[in-house]
Structures are given as C-alpha cells and as structure tokens.
Write an enzyme that holds these catalytic residues in place. Structure first.
Site, PDB file in Angstrom:
ATOM      1  N   SER A 259       0.797  -1.224   0.000  1.00 20.15           N
ATOM      2  CA  SER A 259       0.000   0.000   0.000  1.00 20.15           C
ATOM      3  C   SER A 259       0.833   1.280   0.000  1.00 20.15           C
ATOM      4  CB  SER A 259      -0.946   0.014   1.213  1.00 20.15           C
ATOM      5  OG  SER A 259      -0.218  -0.028   2.425  1.00 20.15           O
TER       6      SER A 259
ATOM      7  N   ASP B 122      -4.735 -10.675   6.242  1.00 21.12           N
ATOM      8  CA  ASP B 122      -3.752 -10.634   7.326  1.00 21.12           C
ATOM      9  C   ASP B 122      -2.833 -11.836   7.165  1.00 21.12           C
ATOM     10  OD1 ASP B 122      -2.283 -10.580   9.648  1.00 21.12           O
ATOM     11  OD2 ASP B 122      -3.996 -10.224  10.970  1.00 21.12           O
TER      12      ASP B 122
ATOM     13  N   SER C 273      16.519  -6.456   5.620  1.00 23.03           N
ATOM     14  CA  SER C 273      17.095  -5.181   6.048  1.00 23.03           C
ATOM     15  C   SER C 273      18.550  -5.402   6.416  1.00 23.03           C
ATOM     16  CB  SER C 273      16.340  -4.640   7.268  1.00 23.03           C
ATOM     17  OG  SER C 273      17.031  -3.543   7.843  1.00 23.03           O
TER      18      SER C 273
ATOM     19  N   TYR D 153      12.864  -5.847  15.591  1.00 25.79           N
ATOM     20  CA  TYR D 153      12.947  -5.711  14.134  1.00 25.79           C
ATOM     21  C   TYR D 153      14.193  -6.420  13.611  1.00 25.79           C
ATOM     22  CZ  TYR D 153      13.335  -3.330   9.588  1.00 25.79           C
ATOM     23  OH  TYR D 153      13.450  -3.036   8.249  1.00 25.79           O
TER      24      TYR D 153
ATOM     25  N   LYS E 206      14.235  -9.756  11.136  1.00 24.31           N
ATOM     26  CA  LYS E 206      14.808  -9.701   9.795  1.00 24.31           C
ATOM     27  C   LYS E 206      15.926 -10.726   9.637  1.00 24.31           C
ATOM     28  CE  LYS E 206      12.302  -6.480   7.838  1.00 24.31           C
ATOM     29  NZ  LYS E 206      11.433  -6.769   6.662  1.00 24.31           N
TER      30      LYS E 206
ATOM     31  N   ILE F 274      16.192   4.005   3.104  1.00 29.07           N
ATOM     32  CA  ILE F 274      15.577   4.353   1.832  1.00 29.07           C
ATOM     33  C   ILE F 274      14.682   5.574   2.041  1.00 29.07           C
ATOM     34  CG2 ILE F 274      14.160   3.512  -0.071  1.00 29.07           C
ATOM     35  CD1 ILE F 274      16.873   2.043   0.309  1.00 29.07           C
TER      36      ILE F 274
END
Length: 254
Positions: free
Chosen positions: A19, A68, A149, A162, A166, A195
C-alpha cells in the site's frame, strides 16, 4: 497510457504490504513489466487502491486484496483469491509486509512487540510461501523475494525485535532456496539500508543528515533502486539463497 513490457508477461505477482513505499514501487514495477499484480494490504485500503491506480497508469493490471498474512489461514485466503482473480497460480511472491514495533531500545521489548515483529516480518513470509509454492511447483517456475534489512545482519539494539525478525527472515530465505531449487523456484532476500520513504522521513532531518553522513555514497537510497534489485532477482534463474544489500555501502562502513 504507457505500454507495459513483456519481461514478466503472464507471470502472476503478489506483493504483501503493497500500500505504500517500497511495496508500492515493487508492485508498480512488476506490473509495468507485464505481470498481473495482486497488491496485498492489512488495513490501508486507500493506499492499496492508490497503488492499483499507479499500476493502471503504468499500463499494467493490478488488484488490491485485503488479508492478514500473519496467519497461515490469512495467507492461504490471499493466495486463493489471487489465483481466482487471474486464473493462474502465483509465480512471483514478494514478501514485503513489515513492522517496527518500537524504537525504545532492547530493554523495552515485551512479548507483544517480539511476537508482532516475528509474525509480520518472518512468519508471514513462511505462510505465504506455503500457500504459493504448490502452484509454483506445478508451473515449474517461481520467484520468492523477501524484503529484509541491513539491520538483520548488523547490531541494532534500539530496534531489537525488528533486527531479530529480519535475521530470521534471511534464515527462511536460505532454507527455502535449498529446498525449492530443484523445482525451478529461486528464493532471495533484498536488504535495503535507509531508503527515502515517508517512514524514514518521519525520523526527522537530524536523523536523515546523520545517516547521509555515515553512508559512503552520501545519500539515502531510492525505492526505485530497491525495485531494480527485486526485478533482477526475479529475472536471473541462477541466483538463489542470496541476500543482496542495497545500502550505499553503509553496512561496510558501520
């Protein structure tokens, strides 16, 4: 209206977390290269529809589907709907859905933040692969690209959940690459650095300046540069099990 390329003509693509940001750019790029594209979203329907509008403008085919993917049932429903809409199995799966549960440091991590990170950033990729691989096997061709990442490989105590999740995603990449190679399915990771997206910009100009100074190329990356890496991995059949850094050499300078 632009004419789409035929690079991935009739290869059905599915992008989770499509999105906004990197996911939107990947979806539009694949669609513009001829791949009918399913844009998955969790709750940002407006953003997903904007992605579909961008796909149409680029001359491609796209449709938004809510699901989901943090559960096997949700992922299975998504893939089933993708196959129903386009009449073919999913050939290209880009696992882009991701979350950073908190930025308060490792001492603030709780069961809910760790669980959310692992379900969204790692388990969802497994669930989506489970749902897509039977169709890829039948087609004798498949591409799975996981958006990881650099912080899955380098110390990041401020966002431990996080970083851990990853790293787990890259472990998924390696395991699936070994298992699925004989079926003509490649599995790779793209590991972006910082980014230039709305999420990055929300960190503030002081943070942006700090990162730009630390990055050898002297700037943030662009979503198009990440997208180019994804397209290349979808194109080349002998690259599998790799993690491709798109970070301006930041990870080497840290």
């Amino acid at each position: 209206m632009a004419e789409p390329s035929s690079r991935f003509k009739d290869r059905i693509a599915l992008i989770t977390g499509g999105s906004r940001g990197i996911g939107r750019a990947i979806a539009v790029a694949l669609a513009s290269q001829g791949a009918p594209t399913v844009v998955n979203y969790l709750d940002d329907e407006t953003g997903a529809e904007r992605t579909v509008d961008d796909i149409t403008t680029a001359g491609g085919q796209g449709v938004a589907v809510q699901a989901d993917v943090r559960s096997a049932d949700g992922a299975a429903r998504l893939v089933s709907e993708a196959e129903r809409l386009f009449g073919h199995p999913v050939h290209i799966l880009v696992n882009n859905a991701g979350v950073i549960p908190n930025s308060a440091g490792w001492e603030a991590e709780r069961s809910e933040t760790l669980t959310d990170a692992f379900l969204t950033n790692a388990a969802a990729a497994v669930f989506c692969a489970q749902a897509c691989v039977p169709g890829m096997r039948k087609a004798g061709w498949g591409r799975i690209v996981n958006i990881s990442s650099i912080y899955g490989h380098h110390a990041s105590p401020a966002v431990l959940s996080y970083s851990m999740s990853k790293a787990a995603l890259d472990a998924v990449t390696k395991a699936l690459a070994v298992d699925l190679g004989p079926a003509g399915i490649t599995v790779n990771s793209v590991a972006p650095g910082n980014i230039d997206t709305a999420m990055t910009r929300r960190a503030g100009e002081d943070y942006i300046s700090y990162i730009e100074q630390r990055t050898p190329v002297g700037r943030l990356g662009t979503v198009d540069e990440v997208t180019d890496a994804v397209l290349m991995l979808c194109d080349v059949p002998f690259i599998s099990g790799a993690t491709l850094y798109v970070d301006g050499a930041l990870s080497l300078a840290s």
